[in-house]
Motif scaffolding. Sequence first.
Motif, PDB file in Angstrom:
ATOM      1  N   THR A 193      -6.650   1.859  -0.344  1.00 59.19           N
ATOM      2  CA  THR A 193      -7.232   2.613   0.754  1.00 59.19           C
ATOM      3  C   THR A 193      -7.318   1.696   1.967  1.00 59.19           C
ATOM      4  N   ASN A 249      -2.930  -1.039   6.659  1.00 59.88           N
ATOM      5  CA  ASN A 249      -1.958   0.037   6.513  1.00 59.88           C
ATOM      6  C   ASN A 249      -0.536  -0.508   6.686  1.00 59.88           C
ATOM      7  N   GLN A 296       6.964   6.970  -1.116  1.00 58.04           N
ATOM      8  CA  GLN A 296       5.663   7.511  -0.744  1.00 58.04           C
ATOM      9  C   GLN A 296       4.679   7.020  -1.802  1.00 58.04           C
ATOM     10  N   LEU A 348      -2.686   7.251  -1.702  1.00 59.80           N
ATOM     11  CA  LEU A 348      -3.797   6.466  -1.190  1.00 59.80           C
ATOM     12  C   LEU A 348      -5.074   6.959  -1.879  1.00 59.80           C
ATOM     13  N   LYS A 384      -7.999   6.388  10.091  1.00 59.76           N
ATOM     14  CA  LYS A 384      -7.063   7.459   9.722  1.00 59.76           C
ATOM     15  C   LYS A 384      -5.730   7.185  10.391  1.00 59.76           C
ATOM     16  N   ASN A 385      -4.649   7.532   9.690  1.00 62.09           N
ATOM     17  CA  ASN A 385      -3.308   7.322  10.244  1.00 62.09           C
ATOM     18  C   ASN A 385      -2.424   8.541   9.962  1.00 62.09           C
ATOM     19  N   TRP A 386      -2.954   9.720  10.269  1.00 58.76           N
ATOM     20  CA  TRP A 386      -2.232  10.961  10.002  1.00 58.76           C
ATOM     21  C   TRP A 386      -0.975  11.069  10.870  1.00 58.76           C
ATOM     22  N   VAL A 446      -3.825  12.242  -0.429  1.00 61.15           N
ATOM     23  CA  VAL A 446      -3.120  11.646   0.707  1.00 61.15           C
ATOM     24  C   VAL A 446      -2.038  10.685   0.239  1.00 61.15           C
ATOM     25  N   LEU A 485       0.927   7.806   1.779  1.00 57.96           N
ATOM     26  CA  LEU A 485       1.464   6.993   2.864  1.00 57.96           C
ATOM     27  C   LEU A 485       2.977   7.036   2.681  1.00 57.96           C
ATOM     28  N   LYS A 510       2.784   6.563   8.203  1.00 57.67           N
ATOM     29  CA  LYS A 510       1.885   7.670   8.539  1.00 57.67           C
ATOM     30  C   LYS A 510       1.445   8.373   7.258  1.00 57.67           C
ATOM     31  N   TRP A 511       0.334   9.104   7.343  1.00 58.01           N
ATOM     32  CA  TRP A 511      -0.236   9.784   6.190  1.00 58.01           C
ATOM     33  C   TRP A 511       0.060  11.281   6.223  1.00 58.01           C
ATOM     34  N   ASP A 553      -1.094  14.936   3.874  1.00 59.05           N
ATOM     35  CA  ASP A 553      -1.825  15.477   2.735  1.00 59.05           C
ATOM     36  C   ASP A 553      -0.808  16.063   1.775  1.00 59.05           C
TER      37      ASP A 553
END
Length: 194
Positions: free
Chosen positions: A99, A106, A122, A125, A147-149, A166, A168, A175-176, A178
């Motif tokens: 996390t 990140n 991928q 997280l 956050k890194n959406w 989530v 990565l 970037k993240w 869902d």
Amino acid sequence: MERRGACLLVCLLCVVPTATSQNATEKKDAANAEAIEELKKQMDDIWKELNLMKEQQALQTVCLKGLKIHSKCFLAGNHRKNYHAASEDCIAQGGTLSTPIKEEENNALLNYMFTTMGTEAQIWLGINDMANEGTWIDMTGTNIKYKNWETEITAQPDGDRAQNCVVLTGTSNGKWFDENCRAEKRFICEFNIV
């Protein structure tokens, strides 16, 4: 009467040493029990210290195999698993799903993922919104601050109740997104160094 008094005196004299002897035995038993409890406490302390040393040694091994960033070590998992199985795997090793708590972590995770899994990978997280839709928490149940959406191509998170976990991604440069928690993804475990 005198005879009865003498008998009573003799009986009392017989009982007094026994009572005194009993008191001494009880005191000795209490002292022994106290000493035994102290020894048990010392043994528990030794076991705790030994287990702590084992944990620290294991963490050093993890750090040698994986990646160390500040007070954390990261180690890549070998297989694709759904979110819950990946989380259980990390917990069984003494860690949690990774996390990142700031951009530097990140980016380091992204680079480590590229090195160990490739640029298309991928990873899960340790972040989800299973308990309350839209409230993203880490593995301790704390609301995440960093956050890194992905927001340039798609407005993440966009999965509503169908996507509560989530990932990565390498293709989006860390970037993240869902994702459905039942999907099978690679993962990286995180270990805190004391």
